[in-house]
Each structure stands twice: as structure tokens, then as C-alpha cells.
Design a protein around this motif. Sequence first.
Motif, PDB file in Angstrom:
ATOM      1  N   THR A   1       0.816  -1.204   0.000  1.00  0.00           N
ATOM      2  CA  THR A   1       0.000   0.000   0.000  1.00  0.00           C
ATOM      3  C   THR A   1       0.854   1.260   0.000  1.00  0.00           C
ATOM      4  OG1 THR A   1      -0.166  -0.312   2.398  1.00  0.00           O
ATOM      5  CG2 THR A   1      -2.038  -1.010   1.065  1.00  0.00           C
ATOM      6  N   SER A   2       2.130   1.117   0.360  1.00  0.00           N
ATOM      7  CA  SER A   2       3.048   2.255   0.302  1.00  0.00           C
ATOM      8  C   SER A   2       3.708   2.370  -1.068  1.00  0.00           C
ATOM      9  CB  SER A   2       4.127   2.120   1.382  1.00  0.00           C
ATOM     10  OG  SER A   2       3.566   2.100   2.668  1.00  0.00           O
ATOM     11  N   ASN A   3       4.155   1.229  -1.600  1.00  0.00           N
ATOM     12  CA  ASN A   3       4.819   1.224  -2.905  1.00  0.00           C
ATOM     13  C   ASN A   3       4.699  -0.175  -3.486  1.00  0.00           C
ATOM     14  OD1 ASN A   3       6.767   1.119  -5.050  1.00  0.00           O
ATOM     15  ND2 ASN A   3       7.778   2.913  -4.172  1.00  0.00           N
ATOM     16  N   ILE A   4       3.740  -0.372  -4.359  1.00  0.00           N
ATOM     17  CA  ILE A   4       3.471  -1.707  -4.887  1.00  0.00           C
ATOM     18  C   ILE A   4       4.634  -2.216  -5.729  1.00  0.00           C
ATOM     19  CG2 ILE A   4       2.252  -0.751  -6.867  1.00  0.00           C
ATOM     20  CD1 ILE A   4       1.494  -4.086  -5.079  1.00  0.00           C
ATOM     21  N   GLU A   5       5.279  -1.336  -6.460  1.00  0.00           N
ATOM     22  CA  GLU A   5       6.393  -1.784  -7.308  1.00  0.00           C
ATOM     23  C   GLU A   5       7.554  -2.299  -6.471  1.00  0.00           C
ATOM     24  OE1 GLU A   5       9.316  -0.059 -10.873  1.00  0.00           O
ATOM     25  OE2 GLU A   5       7.691   1.173 -10.064  1.00  0.00           O
ATOM     26  N   ARG A   6       7.847  -1.596  -5.382  1.00  0.00           N
ATOM     27  CA  ARG A   6       8.928  -2.037  -4.504  1.00  0.00           C
ATOM     28  C   ARG A   6       8.589  -3.393  -3.883  1.00  0.00           C
ATOM     29  NH1 ARG A   6      10.540   2.745  -1.063  1.00  0.00           N
ATOM     30  NH2 ARG A   6       8.438   2.455  -0.251  1.00  0.00           N
ATOM     31  N   SER A   7       7.335  -3.578  -3.517  1.00  0.00           N
ATOM     32  CA  SER A   7       6.905  -4.860  -2.935  1.00  0.00           C
ATOM     33  C   SER A   7       7.022  -5.985  -3.945  1.00  0.00           C
ATOM     34  CB  SER A   7       5.457  -4.744  -2.453  1.00  0.00           C
ATOM     35  OG  SER A   7       5.341  -3.782  -1.444  1.00  0.00           O
ATOM     36  N   GLN A   8       6.681  -5.707  -5.197  1.00  0.00           N
ATOM     37  CA  GLN A   8       6.770  -6.735  -6.235  1.00  0.00           C
ATOM     38  C   GLN A   8       8.218  -7.108  -6.531  1.00  0.00           C
ATOM     39  OE1 GLN A   8       4.548  -4.786  -9.340  1.00  0.00           O
ATOM     40  NE2 GLN A   8       2.593  -5.684  -8.703  1.00  0.00           N
ATOM     41  N   ASN A   9       9.104  -6.135  -6.502  1.00  0.00           N
ATOM     42  CA  ASN A   9      10.528  -6.429  -6.718  1.00  0.00           C
ATOM     43  C   ASN A   9      11.073  -7.320  -5.604  1.00  0.00           C
ATOM     44  OD1 ASN A   9      10.544  -4.866  -9.037  1.00  0.00           O
ATOM     45  ND2 ASN A   9      11.301  -3.030  -8.001  1.00  0.00           N
ATOM     46  N   ARG A  10      10.698  -7.010  -4.387  1.00  0.00           N
ATOM     47  CA  ARG A  10      11.143  -7.844  -3.259  1.00  0.00           C
ATOM     48  C   ARG A  10      10.549  -9.244  -3.374  1.00  0.00           C
ATOM     49  NH1 ARG A  10      14.672  -9.858   0.159  1.00  0.00           N
ATOM     50  NH2 ARG A  10      13.734 -10.582   2.112  1.00  0.00           N
ATOM     51  N   ALA A  11       9.292  -9.350  -3.804  1.00  0.00           N
ATOM     52  CA  ALA A  11       8.659 -10.653  -3.962  1.00  0.00           C
ATOM     53  C   ALA A  11       9.372 -11.494  -5.015  1.00  0.00           C
ATOM     54  CB  ALA A  11       7.185 -10.477  -4.332  1.00  0.00           C
ATOM     55  N   SER A  12       9.890 -10.860  -6.054  1.00  0.00           N
ATOM     56  CA  SER A  12      10.625 -11.599  -7.090  1.00  0.00           C
ATOM     57  C   SER A  12      11.877 -12.259  -6.517  1.00  0.00           C
ATOM     58  CB  SER A  12      11.016 -10.645  -8.228  1.00  0.00           C
ATOM     59  OG  SER A  12       9.870 -10.131  -8.870  1.00  0.00           O
ATOM     60  N   VAL A  13      12.548 -11.564  -5.603  1.00  0.00           N
ATOM     61  CA  VAL A  13      13.727 -12.148  -4.948  1.00  0.00           C
ATOM     62  C   VAL A  13      13.314 -13.365  -4.130  1.00  0.00           C
ATOM     63  CG1 VAL A  13      15.553 -11.724  -3.260  1.00  0.00           C
ATOM     64  CG2 VAL A  13      14.913  -9.923  -4.891  1.00  0.00           C
ATOM     65  N   VAL A  14      12.199 -13.260  -3.423  1.00  0.00           N
ATOM     66  CA  VAL A  14      11.717 -14.378  -2.607  1.00  0.00           C
ATOM     67  C   VAL A  14      11.351 -15.571  -3.488  1.00  0.00           C
ATOM     68  CG1 VAL A  14       9.933 -15.119  -0.980  1.00  0.00           C
ATOM     69  CG2 VAL A  14      10.921 -12.825  -0.784  1.00  0.00           C
ATOM     70  N   VAL A  15      10.726 -15.300  -4.627  1.00  0.00           N
ATOM     71  CA  VAL A  15      10.354 -16.387  -5.549  1.00  0.00           C
ATOM     72  C   VAL A  15      11.595 -17.162  -5.993  1.00  0.00           C
ATOM     73  CG1 VAL A  15       9.473 -16.879  -7.865  1.00  0.00           C
ATOM     74  CG2 VAL A  15       8.207 -15.358  -6.345  1.00  0.00           C
ATOM     75  N   ARG A  16      12.662 -16.448  -6.292  1.00  0.00           N
ATOM     76  CA  ARG A  16      13.895 -17.129  -6.724  1.00  0.00           C
ATOM     77  C   ARG A  16      14.495 -17.940  -5.578  1.00  0.00           C
ATOM     78  NH1 ARG A  16      12.979 -17.902 -11.738  1.00  0.00           N
ATOM     79  NH2 ARG A  16      12.877 -15.998 -12.999  1.00  0.00           N
ATOM     80  N   LEU A  17      14.400 -17.463  -4.368  1.00  0.00           N
ATOM     81  CA  LEU A  17      14.868 -18.252  -3.228  1.00  0.00           C
ATOM     82  C   LEU A  17      14.047 -19.530  -3.095  1.00  0.00           C
ATOM     83  CD1 LEU A  17      15.398 -15.465  -0.510  1.00  0.00           C
ATOM     84  CD2 LEU A  17      17.170 -16.808  -1.665  1.00  0.00           C
ATOM     85  N   MET A  18      12.750 -19.427  -3.314  1.00  0.00           N
ATOM     86  CA  MET A  18      11.885 -20.612  -3.259  1.00  0.00           C
ATOM     87  C   MET A  18      12.259 -21.608  -4.351  1.00  0.00           C
ATOM     88  SD  MET A  18       8.276 -18.652  -2.550  1.00  0.00           S
ATOM     89  CE  MET A  18       7.260 -20.142  -2.470  1.00  0.00           C
ATOM     90  N   GLU A  19      12.601 -21.080  -5.510  1.00  0.00           N
ATOM     91  CA  GLU A  19      13.029 -21.962  -6.612  1.00  0.00           C
ATOM     92  C   GLU A  19      14.348 -22.640  -6.270  1.00  0.00           C
ATOM     93  OE1 GLU A  19      14.288 -21.727 -11.351  1.00  0.00           O
ATOM     94  OE2 GLU A  19      13.853 -19.900 -10.216  1.00  0.00           O
ATOM     95  N   ASP A  20      15.307 -21.884  -5.758  1.00  0.00           N
ATOM     96  CA  ASP A  20      16.616 -22.439  -5.429  1.00  0.00           C
ATOM     97  C   ASP A  20      16.511 -23.544  -4.382  1.00  0.00           C
ATOM     98  OD1 ASP A  20      17.742 -20.671  -7.190  1.00  0.00           O
ATOM     99  OD2 ASP A  20      18.352 -19.219  -5.655  1.00  0.00           O
ATOM    100  N   GLN A  21      15.559 -23.432  -3.467  1.00  0.00           N
ATOM    101  CA  GLN A  21      15.436 -24.411  -2.390  1.00  0.00           C
ATOM    102  C   GLN A  21      14.418 -25.499  -2.708  1.00  0.00           C
ATOM    103  OE1 GLN A  21      15.124 -22.418   1.490  1.00  0.00           O
ATOM    104  NE2 GLN A  21      16.170 -20.648   0.594  1.00  0.00           N
TER     105      GLN A  21
END
Length: 724
Positions: free
Chosen positions: A287-307
Motif C-alpha cells: 500500500t506504500s509502494n506496490i512496485e517495490r513490494s513486487q521487486n522484493r517478492a521476485s527475490v523471494v520467488v527465486r529463493l523458493m526456486e533455489d530451495q
Amino acid sequence: MANSGRRKPPLVADRRKPKTKPKAKPKAKPRRRVTRSKTARRGGPIRRAFSGLLRWVWRIVWGIGWRVGLVAGLIVGLATGYVYTTLPDVAKLLDGRARGSVTLLDREGEVFAWRGDQFGGVVTAQNVSKHLRNAVVATEDKRFYLHPGIDPIGIASAVRINLSEGRGPLSGHGGSTISQQTAKLLCLGVEFNEKDWESEAAYVRDCRQSSLWRKAKEAIYALAMEAKYSKDEVLSIYLNRAYLGGGAYGAEAAAQRYFGKPAAGLNAAEGAMLAGLLTAPSTLAPTSNIERSQNRASVVVRLMEDQGYLTAAEADAAIANPAELSEAAEAQAGGYFADWVMASGPEFFTRDTTEDVIIRTTLDQRIQTAAEDAMQYIFEEKVREGSKAQAAIVVMSADGAVRGMVGGRETKVTGAFNRATQARRQTGSAFKPFVYATALELGYSSQATVTDEPYCLDIPGSGRWCPSNYDHKFHGRVTLTEALKKSYNIPAVKVSESVGRDLVRRVASEFGIQSDLADGPALALGASESTLLEMSGAYAGILNGGSSVTPYGLVELRLLGQDEPLMGTGGGIGERVIREEAAQELIYMMHQVVKSGSGRRAALPDREAAGKTGTTQAARDAWFLGFTADYVVGVWMGYDDNTPLTGVTGGGLPAEIWHETMIRVDEGVPVRPLPMMRAPSRPTQNLGTEQDNQSQPQRQPTQQPGRERKKPIENILRKLLGGG
């Protein structure tokens, strides 16, 4: 005997092969024996001394180390055991909020805002979305299911990263496990008690400190939890207590807050976004910055893939289709309105509630959006770039139900200064309708006349005061309708002095203007201060036929899970102030303001409108308030520091903001005529005499109307005369 004494031959067979002499082996060269002295074997004296020192140190270290280790192990074990005995049942640890939450519903029952510590309900590691669970583990503690509560590998890695980045070994990355973070969320079992802490903020600071000693205590608490609870139970506590921004505590509240769905229904992108908030919930909140939240979520997705929690295809799909806010969360509608309702409601059920409260309000999200869009349009298209001018808008029904509120140019805010309810500013000519309402109630006609000419009064203690018109001209004898339409100042003062300014003050107060009203003759020109909400409510009283209203936003308040409301509407229509006929005639006069007077820019293309402009001294404030048959809209414009506006009057930008707001508000609303007296036919009266030009004229006695007196004015006069 012949052979006696002879030697007998050996009893062996003769050799079959001739006996040959064996070859002699070549003699090996004698090996030279190398001998070293004991001194040479042990090295030189320096080496012997160093080796001896190392052996001596090792014996001391080993001798002390295993004893210290044993003692430390015993201490840790005893401490862990003690903490283990103090841990409550896991169910008691899931909701750790000190305060409750408030969910605000619009007039249709749809959620539009949240306040307080939102919780949403208990979830467990088993019933939340697997994507959320996996994202949290992948991001916060990938060895969560392997360690006993502390992770030496993670700590060593964190120290290495901190040193490589030029920080201290314990500065930055902490290597804390989910169990240790949960221990911190639980504040090591210390609950907030007002008697023990200076404030709740001090309690929170103490819980969040990161000293070495605190880390050690968190580690012991984590070990005890791992011994007491299962891994899933520890994770459940974490998922329920973690702050995820936007006032949301726990996965369920965050899922509802941002995505409008339960935590069990989150997909991979949404689960990754919530997990990504854990590092910086306020900064990364969508709700503060959706784009920043989506960028951070992309990093988390890659961590989920790696593990191994997501396949490459699933990870690519999650990144290609990032999480989006729900319609309600994206709108962030009614922030100023929600803050006003929270401030005006009972404190123990709003600001300081320990319960989860549901409040149904008067807000109409369509109208709220209309007001926000109108504000944005005017400031983008009509206001010079870089201007610091501010504005506010209030939209309400004739009964005082507030349908929309914008307290400043920035519309998507929470907890900001609300210029619609908190700013007290001089009202200027927007006050004049109450002067003429008093005259109409006393029996004067809208066609009564007053002379616009030089006029002065001697004010005790202040000297001589001579009001002037905005155009610095005099216009002779004009009707009350003409005087209001062109917003002449001198006629307004003369009418106020003629009918009695005390009575004018009383009428305005009865209409809902609660601010201290000026005592002097400048009362008629809006020298008093008021808020936009008060003024809008007073104009609503004119629209509804002359009855006072109390602006309200709260319709019903109840506790979560209960059907019976604890309280109902806190406002609405009150007592009658002026007769309905007088109100209808005043509406006609105000209609002329919009039709051909100072408020022409507010005119609407498809329906009748009435209103009044207002500009204060040196143009520090500019107002336009008015209404159609269905809604009242009030607009204020000015600077927060009282800097004069440049080239702005109430009939300018405020009227245009009003026009843009009302066009959007009335879209789709059937056209209805204003409830006004269209052709007043009462005899024409004249207000003011030749004494008007004297330095201090005597107030004329109140002229009695030509028809039967009505109760409202009798009550007002009785109060003025001291009769109750």
C-alpha cells in the motif's frame, strides 16, 4: 677286523648332478649410519621453547576449556529448562496484540479502511497456503527444520557477510532463526503492563533491542520453545505475531488487508510478497509502494526456486504475474474520513480499543472517489506547478451524513492533518447566508431593499470602522437577493445591524457553527473562524428546510463476532432553526448566486444548484459551499501558514473544484429541482434608515413578520431575552 677303525661312508645317495660351487653374492656397500645428536633431533633452543610453550598453552586451554564448556552447557541447559517450565500452552501465544482492531465499512457494508492492530484470526502452519509457509522458511530460515532453535552455520555465515561488508561481526545480518525471531516477538515472555513501563513504545523498544546479552537470552528462549513445541507450532506463532505492515499483525490480517482473501488462498506470488515484508514491513508494504513490494517478492520467488519449493516454470509464472492489491486496498479510499470517524467515536472503542471492532459508516466510495478525482484534476490542470496551496472537500447529505471527505491535496494518506475538520479558518462571505436567513425568518422578503452606500460605525475600543465592498464601489438601493448574489459587504453589515447581530449569531450557532462567533459588526462578513465540516453542516440545514444537523459518519458500532450493535448513529437532523418558507426563499437567493452572481463558475449543466462564495481578508482563505437537491458540497482553499492566495477568490478555483466534484457526485443521480420559493411575492420592505450613515446608529427594533409567528424564532428570542 679288516675295516675296524675305518670311517663308515655316509648313508646318502650320490648327487645326480655334479656339485658346483655357488656364486658368491656381491657384497653390498656398507651403509653409512647417520646418527643425530639428541639436540639435533629436537631442533634449536628457540624451536624447543616455542613448542613447549604451545603444548603448555594447549594443556591450559584444554584443561580450562572443557570445564568452562561443561559449566556453560550446564547453565544453558538449566536456563533452557527453566524457560521451558514457564512457557504457556501454544494457543495462548498466537494473538499477542496489546490493542484491538477497527474495521470500517462503507454505507453498503464493504470494507474500505482498517485502523488499530489488525489481526484477522488465528492461522496455523498447516492451514495457511503452502506457498506462504514455504516462502517464509525460504526467506527467513532455510534450515528451520534441521536446527534445534539456533543455527551455528547461519550465525557464522552472517558474521562472514558482516565482516566482508565492513561492519562489525554482529552488525547487520544477525543469523537469527525463525525460533529466535519468534522469541523476540514474544518479548521473551514479558507481557506489557502499564504499571511497569513508561509507555507502550518503551516496552516495544526494550523487546527489540539487539545487544549481545539479549541475543543470548533469545537463543535460550528459542531452545526452550523448540523443546516445548513442535516446529509447526513455532512457525504458527511466528505467522500469527509477525507485523506485516499496514497495521496488519499476522498472516490472515495481511492477506485480507492487501489481497482481500484468506491466508489459506494465497498463490505463490502473493505468498512471496507477504514473506518479503518481514524484513521491512512499513517500507515494503504494497500500500506504500506496490512496485517495490513486487521487486522484493521476485527475490523471494527465486529463493523458493533455489530451495526446491517451486519449479522453474512456477517461479517464472509467479514473477510474470506479480501479486496485485485488492480493489479496496488499492483505492485506499477515505483516509481522512476514516481518521475523522476514529477521532469522533468513543475512545475506548476506537483509539484505545482492546477489542476487535466493526464500524459501519456513511461513506459512499463512489462519492469519495469523485471528490478525490475532482481535487486531483483541478490541481493538475488549473494550479501552477510548485504551488503549496491546499484544499479540502466535504460531501454530505441534507441530514448531515458525510458521504465523502478530502482533507488535503494528498488523498492517499492516513493520520495526516485534516483541513476539513481540524483547520479553523475565517469564513468570509460564506457566512452571509445566515445574516439573510435571520432577516427572512423575521419576515423580510428576498425582495426587500437596502441601500449600498458609505457606511461607518464607531466600535468602542477599536475606533471608527467603515466596511467596503470587494469592488470598492457603491451600488445604491439593492434587494437582499441582489446583495447576496453579488456578495456586497455593506448591505450585509447593515442587515445584520438592523435585525440584531445577537440574533444573527444565535441563528448561525443553531445551524451548527459551534466556533466562537465575533461580537462586533464584522460578524456579518465572516470574521469568525469555523471548519469546513461545520460550515457544510450548516448549509445542509438550509437545504433540508431550516433544521439544524449534526454531521456524522458513524452509523453503527459492534464487536467482531456479535450481531447486536453497541451504539448507533451519532448525528443527524436536530431542531428547526428557521421556518421552511424562509429556508426555501434563502435557497432561491443562493440559487441566484450560482445562476448569475459571484458563483457562476459553479453552475451545473443539467440541474439547479445554489451556493455562496467566500473570500477572507487578503485572500488568505477562499470558500465555496453549495448544494443541489441531493448533496451539499463544501470546498476550502488556502495555505497552511496563512499566506495570501494569489489571484484566487471563492468564485474562482474553489467554485471550480465544487463544480468538478458535483458533476462527478451527481453522475447517474436523477435530476430533481431545488426546494426553493421561485417567485417571492411578499411586499417589499426597506432595511435601514437615514441613520445608517451616523457614526453609531441605534439598532432598530426587530420588525415583526406580517404572518403568524413560528416557534423557532420565538425560542431564539426567548433565549436572547433571558426567558429560557
